[in-house]
Design a protein around this motif. Structure first.
Motif, PDB file in Angstrom:
ATOM      1  N   TYR A   1       0.846  -1.188   0.000  1.00 42.81           N
ATOM      2  CA  TYR A   1       0.000   0.000   0.000  1.00 42.81           C
ATOM      3  C   TYR A   1       0.883   1.240   0.000  1.00 42.81           C
ATOM      4  N   ALA A   2       0.353   2.331  -0.517  1.00 44.25           N
ATOM      5  CA  ALA A   2       1.149   3.550  -0.619  1.00 44.25           C
ATOM      6  C   ALA A   2       0.234   4.750  -0.755  1.00 44.25           C
ATOM      7  N   ALA A   3       0.738   5.911  -0.355  1.00 46.98           N
ATOM      8  CA  ALA A   3       0.036   7.183  -0.520  1.00 46.98           C
ATOM      9  C   ALA A   3       1.051   8.233  -0.931  1.00 46.98           C
ATOM     10  N   SER A   4       0.664   9.087  -1.860  1.00 46.48           N
ATOM     11  CA  SER A   4       1.600  10.079  -2.390  1.00 46.48           C
ATOM     12  C   SER A   4       1.813  11.260  -1.442  1.00 46.48           C
ATOM     13  N   VAL A   5       0.854  11.537  -0.571  1.00 44.01           N
ATOM     14  CA  VAL A   5       0.971  12.635   0.390  1.00 44.01           C
ATOM     15  C   VAL A   5       1.522  12.085   1.702  1.00 44.01           C
ATOM     16  N   PRO A   6       2.610  12.647   2.233  1.00 39.61           N
ATOM     17  CA  PRO A   6       3.226  12.095   3.447  1.00 39.61           C
ATOM     18  C   PRO A   6       2.269  11.907   4.612  1.00 39.61           C
ATOM     19  N   ALA A   7       1.386  12.864   4.851  1.00 41.97           N
ATOM     20  CA  ALA A   7       0.443  12.732   5.970  1.00 41.97           C
ATOM     21  C   ALA A   7      -0.506  11.555   5.749  1.00 41.97           C
TER      22      ALA A   7
END
Length: 250
Positions: free
Chosen positions: A143-149
């Motif tokens: 899983y991954a998200a482009s925005v650090p928060a």
């Protein structure tokens, strides 16, 4: 003059029909080639977009954020495009593990290794591929998200889950009457963004899925991040695409 079709013409048409039919039934590269001959592109396809691998994007939209005009001097709008992704693989499926081994071969430049190094590599590969998973189905999820928060929030959610907290929201569904919860959950901690779900291959003494069934479905809950609310994720894997030599490979 009207042209007539003789026996020779009909034979040519028949042969063309056979050739076209055979071409349409041509197997996939994982059926026709030894895995040690797969290209990097073919490995990536099998690991990312194949009968045993799917990607899901629960969020992909533009957020408009107005900055403090006293800090900036003027009103200014900044656009970001937050994105979250899940990549799911059937790690218990042999073709997936073969692609992993072949990718490592390519990365390590196997063809340039010494004979001793190749033998060592081959022994480790044989051990990895020799596991048969007779009782368990293993799904690996990145899983991954482009925005650090968002990335931290997503990691916080999955890294604090337990088998007990997931048993009512995560399911693997096969034949019409089979909907099973995981029997084991593993999650990487720290900066790694991955976890694994283990399901019984014969939850009630019967196979979870057979060649006559339509699909395998993985269901889980994507958490409330950026005030989007929880959402149900349902990934479907077509059984007919997972067949090899008449058996469902998963």
């Amino acid at each position: 003059m009207v042209a007539t079709r003789g026996p020779g013409t009909r034979l040519v048409v028949f042969l063309l029909f056979i050739l076209v039919g055979n071409a349409s039934r041509a197997g996939e590269f994982w059926e026709e080639k030894d895995y040690r001959r797969w290209s990097e592109k073919e490995c990536r396809k099998l690991l990312e977009d194949s009968p045993w691998a799917r990607r899901h994007v629960p969020l992909s939209r533009v957020i408009v954020e107005t900055l403090n005009p006293q800090q900036e001097g003027i009103d200014r709008a900044r656009e970001t495009n937050p994105r979250m992704e899940y990549h799911v693989q059937f790690r218990s499926a042999l073709p997936v593990r073969q692609a992993m081994v072949r990718m490592e071969q390519i990365r390590a430049q196997y063809d340039t290794m010494s004979p001793e190094q190749q033998r060592s590599f081959d022994q480790q590969a044989e051990q990895f591929l020799g596991v048969t998973f007779p009782d368990m189905v293993v799904l690996h999820v990145y899983y991954a998200a482009s925005v650090p928060a968002d990335d931290l929030a997503l990691a916080r959610y999955w890294q604090t889950q337990t088998l007990n907290t997931l048993k009512n929201s995560v399911f693997l569904m096969g034949r019409p009457d089979a909907k099973v919860a995981p029997v084991r959950y593993w999650v990487a901690q720290g900066a790694r963004r991955e976890f694994e779900l283990f399901f019984s291959r014969q939850p009630d003494g019967q196979p979870l899925v057979g060649p006559e069934d339509k699909s395998l479905k993985l269901e889980f809950t994507h958490p409330n991040i950026r005030e989007q609310g929880e959402s149900r994720v349902l990934l479907e894997f077509k059984v007919e695409k997972m067949l090899m030599n008449g058996a469902v490979v998963f």
